[in-house]
Design a protein around this motif. Structure first.
Motif: not given
Length: 85
Positions: A48-72
């Motif tokens: 997350y910090e690396l993305l912010a430093e490089r000018g990217y936004a992200h949104a994270t959620h956990e799916d029903v299987e317990g995996n993380y989905v990060i949209l960048i």
């Protein structure tokens, strides 16, 4: 969202630092209006910090299987959809 508007990086089950390396490679190919969908088995807090430093936004959620989905997306791309589901 159409497939060409999204770059899928499925890094579930991969050991560090490979997921981070794959995302960094995908960032280099991210075009206007595109989003990266990163799938992981754990939440990537250092990313997350690396993305912010490089000018990217992200949104994270956990799916029903317990995996993380990060949209960048670029924070500076007015044509990119919001990094939300």
């Amino acid at each position: 969202m159409e497939g060409s508007d999204e770059i899928l990086v499925d890094a579930r089950g991969l050991a560090a630092p490979e997921p981070l390396e794959r995302v960094m490679d995908a960032l280099d190919t991210l075009g206007p209006g595109q989003t990266i969908r990163l799938l992981l088995h754990r939440e990537p807090f250092p990313l997350y910090e690396l993305l912010a430093e490089r000018g990217y936004a992200h949104a994270t959620h956990e799916d029903v299987e317990g995996n993380y989905v990060i949209l960048i997306r670029s924070s500076h791309d007015p044509t990119a959809p919001p990094a939300r589901e």
